[in-house]
Every structure is written in structure tokens, then in C-alpha cells.
Design an enzyme around this catalytic site. Structure first.
Site, PDB file in Angstrom:
ATOM      1  CG  ASP A  91      36.756  37.974  39.419  1.00  0.00           C
ATOM      2  OD1 ASP A  91      37.432  37.875  38.386  1.00  0.00           O
ATOM      3  OD2 ASP A  91      35.526  37.879  39.468  1.00  0.00           O
TER       4      ASP A  91
HETATM    5  C1  BGC Z   1      34.127  39.287  43.405  1.00  0.00           C
HETATM    6  C2  BGC Z   1      33.974  40.543  44.132  1.00  0.00           C
HETATM    7  C3  BGC Z   1      34.839  41.581  43.514  1.00  0.00           C
HETATM    8  C4  BGC Z   1      34.490  41.706  42.052  1.00  0.00           C
HETATM    9  C5  BGC Z   1      35.310  42.661  41.272  1.00  0.00           C
HETATM   10  C6  BGC Z   1      33.841  39.488  41.990  1.00  0.00           C
HETATM   11  O1  BGC Z   1      34.123  38.339  41.322  1.00  0.00           O
HETATM   12  O2  BGC Z   1      33.316  38.302  43.951  1.00  0.00           O
HETATM   13  O3  BGC Z   1      34.359  40.354  45.456  1.00  0.00           O
HETATM   14  O4  BGC Z   1      34.656  42.768  44.176  1.00  0.00           O
HETATM   15  O5  BGC Z   1      34.656  40.480  41.449  1.00  0.00           O
HETATM   16  O6  BGC Z   1      36.253  43.282  41.957  1.00  0.00           O
HETATM   17  C1  NOJ Z   2      32.164  36.296  41.199  1.00  0.00           C
HETATM   18  C2  NOJ Z   2      32.495  36.324  39.743  1.00  0.00           C
HETATM   19  O1  NOJ Z   2      31.327  36.529  38.979  1.00  0.00           O
HETATM   20  C3  NOJ Z   2      33.175  35.041  39.328  1.00  0.00           C
HETATM   21  O2  NOJ Z   2      33.554  35.123  37.990  1.00  0.00           O
HETATM   22  C4  NOJ Z   2      34.352  34.768  40.195  1.00  0.00           C
HETATM   23  O3  NOJ Z   2      34.897  33.531  39.819  1.00  0.00           O
HETATM   24  C5  NOJ Z   2      33.995  34.773  41.656  1.00  0.00           C
HETATM   25  N1  NOJ Z   2      33.328  35.989  41.994  1.00  0.00           N
HETATM   26  C6  NOJ Z   2      35.202  34.603  42.573  1.00  0.00           C
HETATM   27  O4  NOJ Z   2      36.002  35.726  42.600  1.00  0.00           O
END
Ligand code: BGC
Ligand code: NOJ
Length: 840
Positions: free
Chosen positions: A503
Site C-alpha cells: 500500500d
Molecule cells: C499499511 C499502513 C498504511 C495504510 C494506509 C496499510 O496497508 O500497512 O502502513 O499506513 O495501509 O496508508
Molecule cells: C495492510 C493492508 O491491509 C494490506 O492490504 C496491504 O497489502 C499491506 N498492509 C501492505 O501494505
């Protein structure tokens, strides 16, 4: 240091001291009603949606930690305790038997978290207390069965005060619009039942009830009357006065507190059943009596009457708990493990699957790290979670798939999230995460392999939640597949969009404005930034799409797809290999990410794990090279970090990933979710020892005696463990709601222990450390039970020498996609089939 131990027989984790390094929680509920329950009775509950239908308040992100719960205060009026915490009650002893919120000194304390229930037992000064908390299978309520036992030699004169703080408004308003809540709180009290009916007079047709099965001496429903304006939960005025105020809340902060008096002779026990329930009325039957000037309306209590009547005795509560136990026994009997390595057996056989069910229920919505407000159901997350529970609840997996698919856009891309209540795609977040579509193929393939139910492909499913755009689920898969091949960049690799699985790799978001979201402010689509990971996911799930086509008589489509996969693999070979490992991506300027050429972020875990999982480089030594590089550069005793070197500075062109300090989260944290990809990849190379090592390093049970450093529950996986660049290397964050649960279950059950559902049966192919001498598994699969024992007295890492199935030699498949492998046939006869596997 340990804070408890596993009781494998009872499937409980027994916490032996209350001051765990972080609240260690459990989840109550498996249908529509859920509670989060910490080892000191903290947490809250909700019906379906933790934002809109939260029954009780909880203070996230607050001081002290874990504030709010279902609390019980005890007051022993003999008051012979020397360390009484009561200042103005010299003759009485007052304490909270779950330790919090008063942090009372206890003569004994224990909290057992089991399958869908928790039990806190403690004692102080000769009074024993037990609280058994769970959500019954059939009803939308929490039950808290409280037992007091006088273990002293004198009579005891006890006051019990219960306490919950009501919510039932948009939980977001707790922080942002509480001035409104302060005007709308409404309650009713009838006998022992306290009804919370905030917003019921307007647009809600549901209310909460907090009751107990005995008559009460008094009650409070107004927080200030109960606590005192300047007191915390640890010093409620009413308890210290020994008397409830019978307050009726009007706006402000509605609560529910019962005051019960209990006289206990030596040796005597008394049990009380508290119920915290959610009740709904049809719109036209909301009221028993309508409001008039100066007289509030009276709610229709038919549903709560029925609920409270049902649980009006300890026996009824016990029966509901026994039913719940049976439910879990049945579920977990579908896949069991016996092995010398108890840690592996209890995780794979019990806790890992339990956590998978929690991710099924919660997605990423409500934990002690996720507020239940921010995130709906993730498209990618929910599809991956499915891999971990499809064998447990296939019918529910089926409807989950249909819900997810309905949020896909007609062009094959998808809303990144949807709301569990409405099941509609979330507009605020939108789409553009270009890995999303492929996970649908992954989830559907897993469902079909588990069940053999191809009829799901014919289900008519809307696009963009719009019935007029509906088409078959198969067409959804086709659009997913096609989206990937029609959205490629300069090298022919898939465009990344706002981000792929990671993400925080936001290659089309150049954000220099504080507070701006990296995910939703993709300020342009470069048409250049590409993802090697998406290409690898495509190569991994593509063949399942091909099989689905073949098995539904679509030869031409299968051939077309096969060509596209071959061409994608070709592209990865040409543009996705860096010499010693797979590249990660190309940024919006066409520069490499995850290359030896880079200053930081030279090598990433995700593309390497997934490319090898997809079989890329297996034939020419590159797969081995890639995994050796992963081990050399990314491995640590606590798991494999996401990339190295960590980004030292913020890079505008990389997005959120470089916004984290080195070693945390996506910037070189141990992001556990992708570790099992490497585990699976290692099994493709036949390196069972290494595969098991990568499995163990992130597995919480192996770090139980290191709980002070790891901090989180030793019975569940965490999303992240701080990496080697971090100050708190080894500390875990975000337990429970993580894709790690599903993928570790896949890696251990299907690839290490080697019992893998495939289209035509159960493929048996263990890949284990040479010193693992054997194990046994029972697996329910398509209507029959397989009792499988694996004998590795040969001490190999991989390779099946022979399989006896019901006393007959099983032959390896001679042709087709499973050629050379052993596949147990589908029996579907409701019988037990004995399978003896000899490795060698
Ligand atoms: C991540 C976080 C991030 C969030 C949205 C998640 O998937 O693990 O680190 O802050 O997405 O920004
Ligand atoms: C947590 C999110 O829920 C997932 O969709 C994503 O793949 C991981 N973070 C890595 O960013």
C-alpha cells in the site's frame, strides 16, 4: 519472559498475570455480533459494524491503555483488608476483580482466552470471582456469567456494581462530533434491565439492553452520577459511597450500572448472568407507547424480553457456552495436526485457524490497533483472508466471494474497500490499486479447489453494485485477468496504479503536503510506473484461471490466457530480473526500484517470494539465487524484512514507504504477511529446512518466552515486527487482523505439511526439515475425512516414496498438471480414509 502458557487440551491460552506487555485480547462472536475482550475485561462490542452499530464506548489511543470495558466493582463491607484502596471507606474493601480499571492487587489472577470465550478468575481476601464471557451462537448479545465464592471462614456482605458505557451512535462522533452525543443520550430502566435508546426516536430501530437475571438494589445510567465528574473508571463515586444513585441519563454520557447486594456464607457461591444485547424492532412496531409532551416514548421491549428470558439462568448460559464449544470443536476437526513439535501443532491446528476466522469476521475493521471506523472490507485483503477459512466455512466463503465481486468495476478494476453493512464499494477510497483484481481469481480458485463447486462461476454478480451491469462470476474473473494485461507500461509489465500489495509504494503520488493521503491522492497516473510483483501474482494465479476455463469447456479462452501468461513471464525474465534477484518495480520516471543500482531499497521481499511461487526461474537457477539473496540481505531471527537497505530519507517519488522511519512498517519492517510467500517459494526449491525456519521465525508460539520484547499475544500473528534497522527490533505491532494469518496457514498446511486441495483432489507433497520425523493430519475434504500419517524416518526434506491409501498403493498421476504428484481422490462418501505417506 512468559506471561502465561498454552493449555492445548482446552485450546486456551492462560494468562497468569494481568499486566501483560500490551492488552492481550480475544474475539467473542462468530456470526453478526462481536466483542473484543482483553485480559482485564476491556474492549467493546458491536452488531455487524463497529462504526455504526457499536454498543459500548471504547477509548482508543488513550491514557491509560485499554480504557473502557464491561467492568465489575466489588465492595466487601467487612473491610478487613489491610491494603484497602478505599480512602473514605475505612471499613470496606473495594476492588475490580479483572485488575483493571483499579489495578487492584489480587491474591490470584488468571485469564483464559479460548475459542470464542474468555474466562477471568481472581480472588481477593477470601472472595473468589469468575467471569465467563462469550457471545452465544444464536443471539446478538454478550453474556457475562459472574460467580462469587466466599472462600473465607466468615460471612461476607458484598456489593457488586456493574458498569458499561453506551455508544450506539456513529463511533466516529465520539471524537469529532461529541457535542451532538451530549444532547441525545436516552435510556429507560425497567427492573434490572437498562435500555439504551439513543437515536431510537429518530432513525434507528434498534436499542441496547444491559441486564442481570436478579433483582437489583439500585442502578445508574448517568456517567457523571456514577463516577463523579473528575474521577476515572478507577474511582467511581457510587461504589465508594456504597450506593447507586438511580440516575436517569438525559444526554451527556449514558452508562449502565447495576447495584446488587450479596450475602455469602463461608463456602457459598452465587452466580449472576449479565446480558448485553442488541435488539431490533420492525419500523412499525418500534413503540410500546408513543411520546407525548414531557413524556418520552416507551420502546417495544418484545425482543429484549425474549432475549433476557432466554438467558435468565446460569444453566441457560452454560448450555449456550456448551453449544459454542461444540461449534468450535466441529470447525477445528476439519483440519487437525499431531506432531512432536507442539508449537507448530497448536498453531497450525488451532490458533492459526482461529485467527483466520477472526480475519473472516473482521477483515481489517476492529482490533486493538484498528479503530473499527477507518477501514471497511478490503478487496485484496478479503480475497486473501479467504485462503485461510475456506476449508472451515465454505458456504460463507461463497457468499463472501459474491459480495466482494459485486464491488468490481466493469473494466475489471475494483473498489479497494467496501462497507460491511451496505456491501457497497467505498467512494472515498475508490479504486486504482492494480493488484486488486487478481486476488479475486486467487480467492475463487481456492474456493473451487476446496469445494469442487463450479456453479459459483455461473452466479450473476453486479458490477459496481449495479444490478443492471450484472454478469456471471466467470466474466468477473475474465475482466480481472484482462485488466492486468491491458494495463501495462513501457516494459510490458503491469501498471502499479496507486499501489499494489504494498500500500505504501505510491509511485504515482507525489505528496509534499502534510496530512495528505498517499493512497487516495494519486495526483497523476504516470502510465509509466510498473510492478514486477503484479506480474508475478499474474503468473501465479493465471494458471488457475486457465484450469477454470478448461474445466468449464472454454478451450479457446484457456489458450488465450496461457499465451498471455507465457508472455508475462517472458517480460519478467527480460525486464524484471536484476542479476541476483527479481526487481520490485519501475517508478514514474522509469527508474528501477529494488535493484542493486539503487542506493537504498536494493532488494525487496515481495517480488522475489511471488515470482518463485509462480515458478519463475525454477528451471535456470534464478529462483534459488533470488531466495539465497533474500536470505543474505533480508533475513533476521524474527522474520524477513521487507527490503534493504531501508530508506533513510523521504523520497517524493516513492510515496508512503519512505515516510516511515527505517525498520518500521513498509520501510524495512518485518511485514509478516509476505514471509509465507518466501516459505512457499522455499518449498518449491525443496528446501524444507529453510522453509520451516522462515515459518518459525514469525510464528508467535515460538516467541512466547520472549513476550517482553515481542509484546503482543503469543497465540496470534502480528502484521508487523520491527526490523533490524529499528530501535525496537523484534517488537510486534498490529496483532490479529492481518493477511499473515491466511498465508501462514496456507504455507504450513499446504506446502510444508503438504496437504493441498487442488482441482481434482488432495495433493500430498510434504517439504519439511530433515529432522522432522513424521506427523499426522486429519483433513475433511469434499465430504470425507482423510487420516494422513507422514513417515520421514528417511530424514529427507522433500519427496514422497510411497503412499498407501486404505491399504492400497496409490500411483502418482501419470499426466496432466499434476503429473508426477500424488493426488488423493475425492471420495465424498462420509467415510474415513487412511493415508500412509512415506517420504524418501
Ligand atoms: C499499511 C499502513 C498504511 C495504510 C494506509 C496499510 O496497508 O500497512 O502502513 O499506513 O495501509 O496508508
Ligand atoms: C495492510 C493492508 O491491509 C494490506 O492490504 C496491504 O497489502 C499491506 N498492509 C501492505 O501494505
Amino acid at each position: 519472559m512468559q506471561y502465561g502458557y498454552f493449555d492445548d487440551k482446552k485450546r486456551e491460552y492462560v494468562i497468569t498475570r494481568p499486566d501483560t506487555p500490551w492488552p492481550w485480547i480475544n474475539y467473542l462472536g462468530c456470526g453478526d455480533f462481536f466483542g473484543l475482550f482483553s485480559n482485564t475485561s476491556g474492549g467493546y462490542c458491536f452488531f455487524r459494524d463497529a462504526r455504526m452499530l457499536r454498543l459500548t464506548r471504547y477509548r482508543y489511543n488513550n491514557v491509560p491503555q485499554d480504557s473502557g470495558g464491561r467492568y465489575f466493582y466489588l465492595r466487601d463491607n467487612a473491610g478487613n483488608s489491610a491494603d484497602s484502596q478505599s480512602v473514605d471507606n475505612k471499613s470496606s474493601d473495594i476492588w475490580t476483580p479483572s485488575w483493571k480499571p483499579m489495578k487492584s492487587e489480587l491474591d490470584r489472577y488468571e485469564c483464559c482466552h479460548g475459542m470464542g470465550y474468555s474466562r477471568i478468575s481472581s480472588a481477593r481476601n477470601g472472595l473468589a470471582f469468575t467471569q465467563v464471557s462469550f457471545v452465544p451462537l444464536e443471539d446478538t448479545c454478550e453474556i457475562h456469567k459472574i460467580t462469587l465464592t466466599n472462600e473465607s471462614k466468615k460471612d461476607k456482605n458484598i456489593d457488586i456494581f456493574s458498569f458499561v458505557e453506551f455508544c450506539l451512535w456513529n463511533a466516529n462522533d465520539d471524537m469529532t462530533n461529541f457535542q451532538r452525543n451530549f444532547s441525545i443520550g436516552e435510556v429507560e430502566v425497567h427492573g434490572s434491565a437498562i435500555y439504551h435508546k439513543t437515536e431510537y426516536r429518530e432513525r434507528r430501530n434498534h436499542y441496547a439492553v444491559w441486564s442481570v437475571n436478579v433483582p437489583v438494589t439500585g442502578f445508574d445510567t448517568d456517567r457523571e452520577s456514577f463516577l463523579g465528574l473528575y474521577n476515572g473508571f478507577d474511582r467511581p463515586d457510587a461504589v465508594f459511597a456504597g450506593k447507586a444513585n438511580n440516575s436517569i441519563a438525559s444526554g451527556w454520557a449514558p452508562i449502565g450500572s447495576h447495584h446488587i447486594k450479596a450475602r455469602l456464607a463461608p463456602g457459598e457461591s452465587k452466580t449472576y448472568v449479565f446480558v448485553l444485547g442488541y435488539c431490533e424492532n420492525p419500523e412499525d412496531q418500534k413503540w410500546e407507547k408513543r411520546a407525548d409532551y414531557g413524556v418520552p416514548g416507551v420502546i417495544n421491549k418484545a425482543p429484549s424480553d425474549a432475549l433476557l428470558k432466554k438467558y435468565s439462568s446460569p444453566e441457560a448460559a452454560d448450555k449456550a457456552l456448551a453449544d459454542l464449544n461444540k461449534y468450535w470443536d466441529d470447525l477445528l476437526s476439519r483440519f487437525t495436526v499431531e506432531a512432536e513439535d507442539k508449537k507448530m501443532a497448536r498453531m497450525a491446528g488451532v490458533w492459526n485457524q482461529y485467527q483466520c476466522m477472526v480475519t473472516f469476521n473482521m477483515s481489517r475493521s476492529a482490533s486493538y490497533f484498528e479503530s473499527g471506523i477507518g477501514r471497511g472490507m478490503g478487496f485484496r485483503d478479503s480475497n486473501q483472508d479467504l485462503l485461510g477459512f475456506v476449508h472451515l466455512v465454505p458456504e460463507r466463503a461463497r457468499s463472501r466471494i459474491l459480495d466482494i465481486a459485486a464491488t468490481q468495476f466493469p473494466d475489471g478494476s475494483a473498489y479497494h474497500q467496501y462497507q460491511p453493512l451496505t456491501k457497497r464499494g467505498n467512494n472515498e477510497v475508490g479504486g486504482g490499486f492494480n493488484d486488486d483484481p487478481l486476488w479475486l481469481i486467487c480467492g475463487v480458485a481456492a474456493y473451487i479447489k476446496e469445494t469442487g463447486d463450479y456453479s459459483i462461476l455461473e452466479e450473476s454478480v453486479p458490477f459496481d453494485n449495479n444490478e443492471s451491469l450484472a454478469d456471471s462470476l466467470f466474466i468477473h474473473l475474465k475482466r480481472s485477468f484482462d485488466y492486468t494485461i491491458t494495463h501495462t507500461g513501457p516494459h510490458g509489465l503491469p501498471l502499479i496504479g496507486r499501489a499494489d500489495w504494498n500500500d505504501c509504494l505510491n509511485l504515482n503520488c507525489f505528496s509534499s503536503t502534510p496530512g495528505e493521503s498517499f493512497q487516495t491522492t494519486a495526483n497523476f497516473e504516470s502510465g509509466v510506473a510498473e510492478s514486477v510483483l503484479i506480474a508475478a501474482i499474474f503468473a501465479f494465479v493465471g494458471p488457475d484461471y486457465v484450469e477454470i476455463c478448461l474445466r468449464t469447456g472454454q478451450q479457446e479462452e484457456a489458450e488465450r490466457a496461457q499465451k498471455a501468461i507465457a508472455s508475462m513471464i517472458d517480460t519478467v525474465n527480460k525486464h524484471g530480473w536484476d542479476g541476483n534477484w527479481f526487481l520490485r518495480a519501475y517508478d514514474a520516471h522509469g527508474k528501477k526500484i529494488g535493484s542493486n543500482e539503487c542506493e537504498d531499497g536494493k532488494i525487496f521481499i515481495e517480488s522475489n517470494g511471488f515470482a518463485v511461487m509462480a515458478g519463475i526461474g525454477l528451471d535456470d537457477g534464478r529462483a534459488k539465487k533470488a531466495l539465497d539473496s533474500v536470505k543474505e540481505h533480508l533475513d533476521t531471527p524474527y522474520g524477513i524484512v521487507l527490503q534493504q537497505p531501508a530508506y533513510r530519507e523521504y523520497h517524493l517519488e516513492l510515496g508512503e514507504i519512505s515516510s516511515y522511519p527505517p525498520g518500521y512498517k513498509e520501510n524495512s519492517g518485518i511485514f509478516c504477511h509476505n514471509n509465507p510467500w518466501v516459505t512457499i517459494a522455499e518449498t518449491m526449491l525443496g528446501r524444507g529446512g529453510r522453509a520451516f525456519e522462515t515459518y518459525k521465525n514469525i510464528c508467535p508460539a515460538y516467541r512466547e518466552d520472549d513476550s517482553q520484547l515481542r509484546r503482543l499475544e503469543p497465540y496470534v500473528y502480528a502484521q508487523m515486527v520491527a526490523g533490524k534497522d529499528a530501535a525496537r527490533f523484534g517488537e510486534a505491532k498490529n496483532s490479529w487482523l492481518t493477511g499473515t494469518a491466511a498465508w501462514t496457514f496456507v504455507s504450513i498446511s499446504q506446502y510444508i505439511l503438504g496437504v493441498r486441495p487442488v482441482f481434482d483432489g488432495l495433493l500430498i507433497n510434504p517439504c519439511i526439515p530433515p529432522d522432522m520425523k513424521g506427523y499426522s493430519i486429519t483433513r475433511y475434504f469434499r465430504g470425507a475425512d482423510y487420516h494422513i500419517t507422514v513417515d520421514n524416518s528417511a530424514g529427507v526434506e522433500k519427496g514422497v516414496k510411497s503412499i498407501m491409501l486404505d491399504g492400497q498403493h496409490l500411483k502418482a498421476c501419470a499426466e496432466g498438471i499434476y503429473a508426477g504428484s500424488y493426488v488423493l481422490p475425492i471420495f465424498g462418501d462420509g467415510k474415513v480414509h487412511k493415508v500412509d505417506v512415506v517420504m524418501g
